[in-house]
Write a protein that holds these residues in place. Structure first.
Motif, PDB file in Angstrom:
ATOM      1  N   GLY A 279       0.774  -1.224   0.000  1.00  0.00           N
ATOM      2  CA  GLY A 279       0.000   0.000   0.000  1.00  0.00           C
ATOM      3  C   GLY A 279       0.807   1.276   0.000  1.00  0.00           C
ATOM      4  N   TRP A 283      -2.899   3.824  -1.389  1.00  0.00           N
ATOM      5  CA  TRP A 283      -3.329   4.054  -0.017  1.00  0.00           C
ATOM      6  C   TRP A 283      -3.881   2.798   0.642  1.00  0.00           C
ATOM      7  N   LEU A 284      -4.696   2.045  -0.072  1.00  0.00           N
ATOM      8  CA  LEU A 284      -5.286   0.813   0.467  1.00  0.00           C
ATOM      9  C   LEU A 284      -4.873  -0.366  -0.401  1.00  0.00           C
ATOM     10  N   PRO A 446      -7.752   9.306   7.036  1.00  0.00           N
ATOM     11  CA  PRO A 446      -7.198   8.261   7.922  1.00  0.00           C
ATOM     12  C   PRO A 446      -8.242   7.473   8.705  1.00  0.00           C
ATOM     13  N   LYS A 449      -9.446   4.683   6.468  1.00  0.00           N
ATOM     14  CA  LYS A 449      -8.460   3.614   6.349  1.00  0.00           C
ATOM     15  C   LYS A 449      -8.448   2.753   7.600  1.00  0.00           C
ATOM     16  N   GLU A 453      -8.922  -1.325   8.192  1.00  0.00           N
ATOM     17  CA  GLU A 453      -7.939  -2.127   8.908  1.00  0.00           C
ATOM     18  C   GLU A 453      -8.527  -2.795  10.137  1.00  0.00           C
ATOM     19  N   THR A 474      -1.208   8.330  -1.829  1.00  0.00           N
ATOM     20  CA  THR A 474      -0.644   9.235  -0.835  1.00  0.00           C
ATOM     21  C   THR A 474       0.230  10.240  -1.565  1.00  0.00           C
ATOM     22  N   PRO A 479      -3.563  11.393   1.670  1.00  0.00           N
ATOM     23  CA  PRO A 479      -4.306  10.519   0.751  1.00  0.00           C
ATOM     24  C   PRO A 479      -5.332  11.290  -0.043  1.00  0.00           C
TER      25      PRO A 479
END
Length: 557
Positions: A279, A283-284, A446, A449, A453, A474, A479
């Motif tokens: 990532g 970003w993901l 964030p 994200k 997670e 990013t 992001p």
């Protein structure tokens, strides 16, 4: 960090491996100019069988310095001996200047005839826009052989008209490696060579994709890998000590190695040990997104013809009717024992409008309940669709965040009139217009994200939505969705779903309060002496009048 061995283990290993260094020096003289891994790279390129070489490497191990020596060897030769032009491309002007300086040093060391070292302006013209010509500062060394080494700070389109050796340094960081490779690989038709050398920049970077294809046997290109430990074992710190006029010791090398690992911290695996980070840049990671695609919420799509506005009202209604019926059926299935939050990303011409409705379950997990995508849908129809969704969950809606950029503000404003406009994040109202900024992305992306997670978010499985979420990059630590669009012409996407989901998740975390009226149940009992019972209108014997109570409950933050 996954560094293979400890500092103490490294001291013991290196003490044993160089115990006979004096005997070796007596046999071969001073250490070879090129370290073993640098020499290996040059040796591979000297073989005619190697046309394309990919090199995974650690930071600052001198691989570019070694490739500079090969560039001089190639450019200084006569054409009959395999001479050719050498072109060096990287992402910064400082690196290109450093490369030319190294080539000049090698030219002197080899005693080759270099006519001149100079700077010039390289014209980069887009054939589709000939008036937009960029002048790129470049560096060049010309040889008596008639060939030259040219170093450029970017990837000009004019590369397609060149021929010879191409070195793409720190390839993972150039603007568009895939397109650059297309142009460079054309050199192979006339006996050229391509060297792609880089530290990693994420598992989904084009450089790592190419490397994985080589390792999997899908590509026939040659491959080298040199991490920090490989370089140290093959004499990197000994050379550093020699240059600095210091004596080599295993303790000194172990300390040097540990200092570098500590300096890079969490990035040491990627920067030093050729392990691409999941990532990074992207970003993901795709596996994480797919793991959260556990919702079975419907995804409704509507695309209207380009002449929709030229049709009469009846024809327009006929075009809208199937989608509206499908939407109503989906809304009728929504449970009303949970709370809801809504995100809306507006578009009209180039991109998609996307709406995402999240259900906030009892355990506070956000589960996607509905998503719609609109292409070429006029503003009034977009408002009608959005109004229908919000009215269906109005009594359970805690927040709605709307993209208020450009024309999106009109949708946010009209929805605010119906459901309450909130202009302050801590104020009242349901509809929050969002004017995107770097600060908003930095603060509000964030948490989304973290939801992926921590497995507190479930979305529907969809390939386009996966692509949109992977499109978030990013950029300078923040992001966001880059300007590049993906997809076939006329159907391109611009991370639209990712933004709508981010808005919905933001809305689900907005501060909210519920105000509710709780009526008093009428009591029609009789009035007894000494016992003031409440009459049927809520008036007690003492003359006070109680209509009911206002219940106020604190909401989710």
């Amino acid at each position: 960090m996954n560094a293979p061995i400890s500092k103490e283990q490294w001291e013991d290993l290196r003490r044993e491996s160089v115990a006979a260094i004096d005997d070796i020096a007596d046999q071969v003289g001073l250490p070879n100019v090129l370290l073993k891994y640098q020499s290996n790279a040059v040796g591979l390129l000297e073989t005619t069988a190697i046309r394309v070489l990919f090199i995974e490497k650690s930071r600052r191990i001198g691989m570019t310095w070694g490739l500079a020596s090969y560039s001089v060897l190639r450019a200084a030769r006569d054409k009959r001996a395999g001479g050719m032009d050498a072109m060096y491309i990287s992402y910064s002007q400082e690196m290109t200047r450093e490369f030319i300086d190294a080539c000049a040093m090698w030219a002197r060391a080899y005693a080759t005839a270099a006519i001149a070292q100079d700077e010039f302006l390289f014209e980069d013209t887009d054939p589709n826009a000939p008036d937009e010509t960029r002048h790129i500062q470049a560096f060049r060394i010309r040889f008596a052989s008639g060939f030259e080494i040219v170093a450029l700070s970017s990837a000009p389109r004019s590369l397609r008209g060149k021929q010879g050796l191409v070195i793409i340094d720190e390839a993972a960081f150039v603007d568009n490696l895939k397109e650059l490779l297309k142009a460079a690989l054309a050199f192979l038709m006339w006996g050229g060579q391509v060297v792609v050398c880089s530290t990693h920049d994420g598992s989904e970077n084009e450089f790592n994709i190419q490397v994985q294809d080589i390792l999997a046997g899908r590509s026939k290109y040659a491959h080298m890998r040199v991490d920090l430990d490989d370089a140290l074992k093959q004499g990197l710190f000994e050379r550093i000590s020699l240059v600095q006029g210091q004596s080599w010791t295993p303790e000194g090398e172990a300390g040097f190695r540990q200092d570098i690992i500590d300096f890079y911290g969490d990035g040491a695996d990627e920067e030093l040990f050729c392990i691409p980070a999941m990532g990074s840049g992207t970003w993901l990671a795709a596996p994480l997104i797919e793991a959260r695609m556990t919702s079975n919420a419907p995804i409704l799509r509507l695309e209207l013809p380009t002449d929709y506005l030229h049709k009469n009202k009846l024809e327009q209604a006929i075009l809208m009717a199937p989608f509206m019926a499908e939407l109503k059926a989906a809304l009728d299935q929504l449970p009303l024992d949970v709370l809801y939050a809504f995100g809306f990303d507006f578009a009209r011409v180039s991109d998609l409008t996307v709406g995402s409705l999240l259900a906030i379950e009892k355990d506070l997990k956000r589960r996607e309940a509905l998503c719609f995508e609109l292409r070429n849908v006029p503003g009034d129809e977009q408002k009608a669709i959005t109004r229908t969704v919000l009215k269906a969950v109005q009594t359970r809606l805690v927040g709605a965040a709307f993209d208020a950029t450009g024309m999106g503000w009109t949708v946010a404003e009209d929805m605010g009139r119906l459901f309450g406009l909130r202009e302050d994040p801590k104020g009242a109202g349901i509809v929050m217009p969002i004017h995107f900024s770097e600060t908003w992305y930095r603060l509000e992306m964030p948490p989304l994200k973290a939801a992926f997670e921590d497995d507190v978010l479930a979305i529907s499985a969809d390939a386009d939505h996966l692509s949109d979420l992977r499109a978030v990059k990013t950029v300078r630590g923040v992001p966001r969705v880059p300007p590049l669009r993906e997809g076939v012409k006329g159907k391109k996407r611009h991370g639209d779903y990712a933004i709508a989901l981010a808005l919905a998740y933001y809305a689900s975390r907005m501060q909210w309060r519920e105000f509710d009226y709780e009526p008093v149940t009428p009591n029609r009992g009789r009035f007894d002496e000494g016992n003031h019972e409440q009459d049927g209108f809520g008036q007690d014997g003492g003359g006070s009048f109680r209509m009911g109570s206002l219940r106020r409950s604190r909401g989710i933050f």
